[in-house]
Design an enzyme around this catalytic site. Structure first.
Site, PDB file in Angstrom:
ATOM      1  N   SER A 259       0.827  -1.213   0.000  1.00 39.95           N
ATOM      2  CA  SER A 259       0.000   0.000   0.000  1.00 39.95           C
ATOM      3  C   SER A 259       0.863   1.266   0.000  1.00 39.95           C
ATOM      4  O   SER A 259       2.021   1.258   0.443  1.00 39.95           O
ATOM      5  CB  SER A 259      -0.919   0.009   1.219  1.00 39.95           C
ATOM      6  OG  SER A 259      -1.755  -1.125   1.211  1.00 39.95           O
TER       7      SER A 259
HETATM    8  N1  SAM Z   1      -0.670  -5.050   3.970  1.00 40.33           N
HETATM    9  C1  SAM Z   1       0.117  -4.959   2.760  1.00 40.33           C
HETATM   10  C2  SAM Z   1       1.132  -3.824   2.884  1.00 40.33           C
HETATM   11  O1  SAM Z   1       1.908  -3.850   3.770  1.00 40.33           O
HETATM   12  O2  SAM Z   1       1.191  -2.932   2.072  1.00 40.33           O
HETATM   13  C3  SAM Z   1      -0.705  -4.823   1.535  1.00 40.33           C
HETATM   14  C4  SAM Z   1      -1.665  -5.927   1.336  1.00 40.33           C
HETATM   15  S1  SAM Z   1      -2.339  -6.067  -0.275  1.00 40.33           S
HETATM   16  C5  SAM Z   1      -3.000  -4.494  -0.612  1.00 40.33           C
HETATM   17  C6  SAM Z   1      -3.796  -7.049   0.131  1.00 40.33           C
HETATM   18  C7  SAM Z   1      -3.480  -8.478   0.519  1.00 40.33           C
HETATM   19  O3  SAM Z   1      -4.696  -9.099   0.950  1.00 40.33           O
HETATM   20  C8  SAM Z   1      -2.938  -9.345  -0.616  1.00 40.33           C
HETATM   21  O4  SAM Z   1      -1.704  -9.883  -0.256  1.00 40.33           O
HETATM   22  C9  SAM Z   1      -4.016 -10.435  -0.780  1.00 40.33           C
HETATM   23  O5  SAM Z   1      -3.488 -11.689  -1.166  1.00 40.33           O
HETATM   24  C10 SAM Z   1      -4.602 -10.460   0.615  1.00 40.33           C
HETATM   25  N2  SAM Z   1      -5.937 -11.068   0.715  1.00 40.33           N
HETATM   26  C11 SAM Z   1      -6.998 -10.936  -0.129  1.00 40.33           C
HETATM   27  N3  SAM Z   1      -8.043 -11.648   0.334  1.00 40.33           N
HETATM   28  C12 SAM Z   1      -7.639 -12.247   1.502  1.00 40.33           C
HETATM   29  C13 SAM Z   1      -8.276 -13.094   2.443  1.00 40.33           C
HETATM   30  N4  SAM Z   1      -9.544 -13.507   2.325  1.00 40.33           N
HETATM   31  N5  SAM Z   1      -7.556 -13.501   3.514  1.00 40.33           N
HETATM   32  C14 SAM Z   1      -6.267 -13.103   3.676  1.00 40.33           C
HETATM   33  N6  SAM Z   1      -5.610 -12.299   2.811  1.00 40.33           N
HETATM   34  C15 SAM Z   1      -6.292 -11.869   1.742  1.00 40.33           C
END
Ligand code: SAM
Length: 217
Positions: A61
């Site tokens: 992000s």
């Molecule tokens: N937190 C991160 C950072 O430090 O910038 C960014 C995370 S990214 C925007 C969103 C994450 O959510 C992705 O890695 C995706 O695989 C994960 N994700 C999506 N659906 C999910 C779910 N149901 N359970 C766990 N993780 C999930």
């Protein structure tokens, strides 16, 4: 590259300069090296005002969004926090700095493994990563004083609100779809919940039982 100078500049201009006031959040973001979490080909952009690709069609992000969501949890260091969407682990590291303990859930095993390595390299030990569908939350370890979801859901996943602490637990989550998404803050007091819209945002989807269906191949 003088990473530390770039980081301090990022905090001054993109965070403090744009209304982030929680001094613990500003300290955390001065402290945690974001470039470590970014793939090598994008490292020169690590302290720019932008999300970046981390593989598997996912992103790290934008620094401002990490700071804003962290500030909305209003952590003082005593809390147990649940994060959904570990990604590369950068936000997890920031939460590790701000809270007592962080449970983080990621559905893509390769990203969870990458995050684990990053956190280990930084000797961050108050974090536990689980590979699962985080839309169910992590009921075994609740209640949580803070829950942060870093992917957009079509509506607030029911299991998450029930895992919030009854004494002022806070949930920060993007809600919506496509280009119509809002960051939402939910606060719990006993059986009462208040919900406030914070700002329009743009996140990748939360894929799971209480999120969106997985895309078809
Ligand atoms: N937190 C991160 C950072 O430090 O910038 C960014 C995370 S990214 C925007 C969103 C994450 O959510 C992705 O890695 C995706 O695989 C994960 N994700 C999506 N659906 C999910 C779910 N149901 N359970 C766990 N993780 C999930």
């Amino acid at each position: 590259m003088d990473w530390q100078a770039l980081r301090h500049n990022m905090v001054a201009e993109q965070l403090a300069g744009r209304g982030i006031t929680d001094s613990r959040v500003l300290d955390a973001m001065r402290h945690v090296p974001r470039h470590i979490f970014v793939p090598e080909e994008h490292q020169h952009l690590a302290y720019e005002d932008t999300p970046l690709p981390i593989g598997d069609h996912q992103t790290i992000s934008q620094p401002f969004m990490v700071a804003l969501m962290s500030q909305l949890l209003a952590l003082d260091g005593h809390e147990r926090v649940l994060e959904i969407g570990t990604g590369c682990g950068y936000q997890t590291a920031i939460l590790g700095y701000l809270a007592k303990f962080v449970y983080s859930i990621e559905r893509i095993p390769s990203l969870a493994g990458m995050a684990y390595e990053h956190l280990k390299a930084l000797n961050i030990t108050n974090v536990h990563i689980t590979i699962a569908d985080g839309s169910y939350g992590l009921p075994d370890k609740c209640p949580y004083e803070g829950i942060m979801v870093t992917a957009v859901a079509p509506q607030v996943p029911r299991p998450l609100v029930s895992q919030l602490s009854r004494a002022g637990g806070r949930l920060v989550i993007p809600i919506g779809r496509g280009d119509k998404q809002e960051l939402v803050l939910i606060q719990r007091q006993g059986d009462q919940y208040t919900q406030n819209k914070i700002t329009p945002v743009r996140f990748v989807p939360l894929i799971g039982k209480f999120g969106f269906q997985p895309p078809e191949d």
